[in-house]
Write an enzyme that holds these catalytic residues in place. Structure first.
Site, PDB file in Angstrom:
ATOM      1  N   TYR A 144       0.806  -1.219  -0.228  1.00  0.00           N
ATOM      2  CA  TYR A 144      -0.256  -0.068   0.427  1.00  0.00           C
ATOM      3  C   TYR A 144       0.803   1.166   0.342  1.00  0.00           C
ATOM      4  O   TYR A 144       1.664   1.289   0.538  1.00  0.00           O
ATOM      5  CB  TYR A 144      -1.380   0.003   1.214  1.00  0.00           C
ATOM      6  CG  TYR A 144      -1.665   0.922   1.532  1.00  0.00           C
ATOM      7  CD1 TYR A 144      -3.005   1.637   0.532  1.00  0.00           C
ATOM      8  CD2 TYR A 144      -1.505   2.355   2.425  1.00  0.00           C
ATOM      9  CE1 TYR A 144      -4.099   2.790   1.329  1.00  0.00           C
ATOM     10  CE2 TYR A 144      -2.155   3.460   2.316  1.00  0.00           C
ATOM     11  CZ  TYR A 144      -3.532   3.880   1.574  1.00  0.00           C
ATOM     12  OH  TYR A 144      -4.423   4.772   2.195  1.00  0.00           O
ATOM     13  N   ASP A 239       8.583   2.217  -0.445  1.00  0.00           N
ATOM     14  CA  ASP A 239       8.551   3.135   0.119  1.00  0.00           C
ATOM     15  C   ASP A 239       8.668   2.865   1.951  1.00  0.00           C
ATOM     16  O   ASP A 239       8.770   1.110   2.254  1.00  0.00           O
ATOM     17  CB  ASP A 239       7.128   2.665   0.269  1.00  0.00           C
ATOM     18  CG  ASP A 239       5.921   3.394   0.542  1.00  0.00           C
ATOM     19  OD1 ASP A 239       6.400   3.729   1.606  1.00  0.00           O
ATOM     20  OD2 ASP A 239       4.713   3.317   0.134  1.00  0.00           O
ATOM     21  N   LYS A 267       5.472   9.520   8.718  1.00  0.00           N
ATOM     22  CA  LYS A 267       5.250   9.084  10.034  1.00  0.00           C
ATOM     23  C   LYS A 267       5.739   9.217  10.672  1.00  0.00           C
ATOM     24  O   LYS A 267       6.534  10.879  11.635  1.00  0.00           O
ATOM     25  CB  LYS A 267       4.794   7.378   9.943  1.00  0.00           C
ATOM     26  CG  LYS A 267       3.653   7.041   8.928  1.00  0.00           C
ATOM     27  CD  LYS A 267       3.156   5.490   9.246  1.00  0.00           C
ATOM     28  CE  LYS A 267       2.669   5.063   8.219  1.00  0.00           C
ATOM     29  NZ  LYS A 267       0.580   5.617   8.581  1.00  0.00           N
TER      30      LYS A 267
HETATM   31  N1  HOZ Z   1      -1.427   3.365   6.123  1.00  0.00           N
HETATM   32  C1  HOZ Z   1      -1.424   3.208   7.401  1.00  0.00           C
HETATM   33  C2  HOZ Z   1      -1.141   2.144   8.236  1.00  0.00           C
HETATM   34  N2  HOZ Z   1      -1.499   0.973   6.564  1.00  0.00           N
HETATM   35  C3  HOZ Z   1      -3.238   3.390   7.300  1.00  0.00           C
HETATM   36  C4  HOZ Z   1      -3.243   4.938   8.665  1.00  0.00           C
HETATM   37  C5  HOZ Z   1      -4.528   5.272   7.560  1.00  0.00           C
HETATM   38  O1  HOZ Z   1      -5.225   4.831   6.643  1.00  0.00           O
HETATM   39  O2  HOZ Z   1      -5.746   5.700   8.787  1.00  0.00           O
END
Ligand code: HOZ
Length: 430
Positions: A144, A239, A267
């Site tokens: 993702y 990423d 993050k």
């Molecule tokens: N990218 C985050 C962890 N997979 C998800 C955070 C979100 O979509 O709020």
């Protein structure tokens, strides 16, 4: 546990916000019930509006490696906001954070700050295409990279959790140039490069995947990724939005000994504030406007308060590296949960790298999206709520990674293993 105030607050939110949340990952859709609504957080704990306290293994999906409201980060942001919260003009903290990032990650010679991980991957992709003059991009099923149109194909995280790995609203044209391969599939990678090598701008991947649950990369896969991208002149994009400053100060690439061309971050570099970044080889980064022709911009990019939080976080991580301790606590947690699941007779696989881990409810080794999907998600939902009832907050989806924080201690690990023992016995009982 009484969660009636959370339920009421969530119902109120649903009247004015789609699904009651500002990001679907939070909605508890995959585990049933309604989300807890947070009142405050401190150290390793979340406190909900009902006054319940939870040991937090989500950590805002990764940023809170130091725990919540770390004093150094709080002081730095208060000091920063007193000087004004946004300038829309250059400020020195942007350069200071950039220097910290460049010093930490040898493959990153220059870096550009944006406001989210999505922006970082979107911009890195545009840059790779602008630099190479090619259109095709390879991604891997279950990885993702935020909600970028071109990458919202076979996506992990909440797209997968909510069953829309290919979202409505993404025009076909946006994904026509996206080739999706199976993670860890070296043969498919070779085949695709053989057929399309001179048209491929970039390969983007999570070097350690967090978004289909935790999945580490195979050695041969990684080596071949680097070799093929070199041979065909494509850019390799790691990423590291989740893994950057998480698995080591230099991210997954430090642990793996890899050198990508571009890296995306987010993050942790924002210390809990909205920050993303993309960086890498100077010759590539110099194509970004105004140094070069590839356009990318943002009013709040390099925001001084967010930069202050990021600087404070990275300085703390540098001065007191928590990585060995996090890895040891992770190993203890892994051993304890493994004993508990084995004792309960529940089929499982526990994947872990450092402070990131996922307990999959399957007997199949989890190496890619298909194997992740063999997990019994109903069992995961039961496990999740049993842990909640014992004061442990895990990601509310089988397809996410859990995170330890430096605010946790060995006692927290012991408590979590004890909770897991009871929770897994309840899962086994059905
Ligand atoms: N990218 C985050 C962890 N997979 C998800 C955070 C979100 O979509 O709020």
């Amino acid at each position: 546990m009484n969660r009636s105030k959370s339920a009421a607050a969530y119902a109120r939110a649903c009247q004015v916000t789609p699904g009651g949340v500002n990001s679907p990952a939070r909605a508890f859709g995959a585990v049933g019930g309604s989300p807890i609504v947070i009142a405050r957080a401190a150290g390793p704990y979340l406190h909900d509006v009902d006054g319940n306290r939870y040991l937090d293994f989500v950590g805002s999906w990764g940023p809170m490696i130091l725990g919540h409201a770390h004093p150094a980060v709080v002081e730095a942001t208060i000091a920063a906001v007193r000087n004004g919260s946004s300038y829309g003009a250059p400020s020195e903290p942007e350069t200071e954070l950039a220097e910290l990032v460049v010093q930490a990650i040898p493959s990153v010679e220059m870096v550009r700050f944006v406001s989210s991980g999505t922006e970082a991957t979107m911009s890195a992709l545009r840059l790779a295409r602008g630099y190479t003059g090619r259109d095709l991009v390879i991604k891997f099923a279950g990885c993702y990279h935020g909600h970028v149109d071109a990458l919202l194909v076979s996506a992990g995280s909440s797209a997968l959790t909510h069953g829309v790995p290919n979202s409505p609203g993404v025009p076909k044209g946006c994904t026509d140039d996206t080739l999706v391969l199976r993670y860890n599939d070296t043969t498919a990678l070779r085949d695709v490069f053989r057929a399309n090598g001179d048209r491929i701008a970039a390969v983007i991947l999570e070097p350690v995947v967090g978004n289909m649950g935790l999945v580490p990369p195979g050695e041969e896969f990684r080596k071949e990724l680097r070799a093929l991208t070199h041979r065909y002149g494509a850019l390799l994009i790691y990423d590291e939005v989740m893994t950057g400053f998480r698995l080591a100060y230099g991210g997954a690439q430090e642990v793996l000994g890899d050198t990508p061309d571009l890296t995306t971050l987010g993050k942790i570099i924002g210390g809990g504030y909205p920050v993303g970044a993309y960086g890498g080889r100077a010759d590539v980064m110099k194509k970004v406007m105004p140094a070069g022709p590839v356009f990318q911009a943002g009013t709040l990019s390099g925001n001084p308060v967010a930069m202050a939080a990021g600087i404070a976080t990275l300085k703390e991580l540098k001065a007191h590296p928590p990585y060995e301790r996090l890895d040891r606590m992770g190993a203890d947690l892994e051993a304890g949960i493994t004993r508990a699941a084995t004792g309960a007779g529940v089929p499982f696989r526990l994947n872990r790298v450092g402070s990131m881990w996922t307990l999959f409810f399957t007997a199949t080794p989890v190496t890619d999206l298909d194997s992740a999907r063999t997990s019994d998600t109903k069992r995961f939902g039961k496990f999740f709520w049993e842990m909640m009832d014992r004061g442990v907050y895990l990601p509310c989806s089988q397809f996410e990674a859990a995170f330890l924080s430096a605010a946790m201690t060995d006692d927290h690990v012991t408590q979590t293993v004890a909770a897991a023992r009871e929770a897994l016995a309840a899962v086994a009982a059905g």
